[in-house]
Enzyme design. Structure first.
Site, PDB file in Angstrom:
ATOM      1  CB  SER A   1      44.613  16.264   9.627  1.00  0.00           C
ATOM      2  OG  SER A   1      44.815  14.890   9.430  1.00  0.00           O
TER       3      SER A   1
ATOM      4  CE  LYS B   1      39.309  17.409   7.736  1.00  0.00           C
ATOM      5  NZ  LYS B   1      40.474  17.081   8.606  1.00  0.00           N
TER       6      LYS B   1
ATOM      7  CB  SER C   1      42.457  14.473   6.572  1.00  0.00           C
ATOM      8  OG  SER C   1      42.130  15.114   7.793  1.00  0.00           O
TER       9      SER C   1
END
Length: 386
Positions: A120, A20, A96
């Site tokens: 997330s 990420k 996210s």
């Protein structure tokens, strides 16, 4: 539609990993999906999780897109692009860690590394039909991860295959017990409100497993959700306040950050009181049960069409976010679906017993390790320790 923000080739080994883009990789900027950070200088060092991943022999193939500044649940990103949901293309990928979930669902990687401050990892895992683990708070180092300070955020893996996820944890975490041996777990089903089709799927899986179960309640769940929202608002605003002055933060995140600025010290104090009470409540229930079971999502994900029209859905994290507040390990498990909608359940374990949660998941979904697979997992664990 953009799953990866950049393609890399770091490390060796057959297992591919995406990271990420809130996590530092030396030589590459950490942009967090935000135009406000488009000119960020390259990171000078790997984040701890990247170092551990490379040391364990994994091959990092890219940085994954995300909901801007990791501050949203839809995964929509107007600047960096929104990752498509490979298995449910009309639905949002969830946020996210949208790119990390989409990358493993699409077969671009075996492991996606994400972060989970309020669901997330688990929410996009559920939206995209993959496994996602939020470890016990503090288990995996956040050094080199945005934001630098958080009392909720955890680094963790996503994968299409539970065995692959377990092997990764065993390889990077010297304290993760790789042995999958153990007695049948006693399950505690948390009474929460969720769509009937979701509960029906979970009930079917529980029935097929034949595992002992009981019903439990966590009366502070709703308060824990609200308390976690207060804390993430305060902590994210402090971390990202300076970016608002650039005028480059996306409209949805800008709106949330400005609203978060109004968080009061009194609200924060009350949230910390709820944190202590809810943590004790979960700990008490886990004295009688090995793991707790509930849906990952209370309802099905919204469509891309609704998300692009500006709709928000923070309540999609209502069953995940409380366990960021308490710090317990939580695993989202995809379930077989007879419809064009994703179904998933969530397991919660005792703090520090992340391996126990994974072991229970294997037994619950009927995927116990064979002797050869257990030996292989143990060998990966031993390699990680040198």
């Amino acid at each position: 539609m953009t799953i990866l923000t950049s393609r890399l080739s770091l490390g060796q080994g057959p297992c591919k990993v995406v990271v990420k883009d809130t996590i530092d990789i030396a030589g590459f900027p950490t942009c967090a999906g935000s135009a406000a950070l488009a000119d960020a200088p390259p990171a000078v060092a790997h984040a701890a999780i990247v170092e551990q991943t490379l040391k364990a022999g994994y091959h990092i193939v890219g940085k994954a897109n995300l909901h801007e500044l990791a501050f949203g649940m839809t995964g929509i990103n107007a600047w960096a692009g929104t990752p498509e949901n490979p298995r449910y293309p009309t639905l949002i990928p969830g946020g996210s860690s949208s790119g990390s979930a989409a990358a493993v669902a699409a077969g671009l990687a075996d492991i996606g590394i994400g972060t989970d401050t309020g669901g997330s990892i688990r929410v996009p895992a559920a939206c995209c039909g993959v496994y996602g683990l939020k470890p016990t708070f503090g288990r995996l180092s956040r050094h080199g991860v945005m934001p630098a300070a958080s009392s909720l955020d955890c680094v963790g893996p996503l994968a299409c295959d539970l065995h692959v996820l377990i092997a990764f944890m065993a390889a990077i975490d010297p304290h993760f017990q790789s042995s999958m041996e153990g007695g049948a777990p006693v399950l505690g089903c948390i009474g929460v409100s969720a769509e009937s089709a979701i509960w029906a799927s979970i009930e079917g899986q529980l029935s097929r497993s034949g595992l002992a179960r009981g019903d439990v309640t966590l009366p502070l769940m709703a308060e824990a959700f609200e308390a976690a929202m207060v804390i993430i608002n305060r902590e994210t605003f402090r971390a990202c306040e300076a970016l608002l002055a650039t005028g480059k933060v996306g409209a949805d995140v800008e709106q949330r950050l400005k609203a978060a600025a109004a968080t009061t010290d009194a609200e924060l104090k009350e949230a910390e009181r709820v944190r202590r009470a809810f943590t004790a409540e979960v700990d008490a229930v886990l004295e009688q049960h090995d793991v707790l079971v509930l849906p990952t999502l209370p309802h099905f994900p919204m469509t891309f069409q609704d998300a692009f029209a500006g709709h928000q859905d923070l309540k999609i994290s209502s069953l995940a976010r409380p366990f960021n507040l308490s710090g317990h390990p939580a695993l989202s498990i995809p379930l077989e679906s007879q419809q064009t909608l994703p179904l998933s359940m969530q397991l919660i374990g005792r703090r520090g017993d992340d391996a126990g949660v994974c072991r229970a998941a294997l037994q619950l979904v009927g995927q116990g390790l064979s002797a050869g697979e257990e030996k292989q997992t143990g060998e990966k664990h031993a390699t990680a320790h040198g």
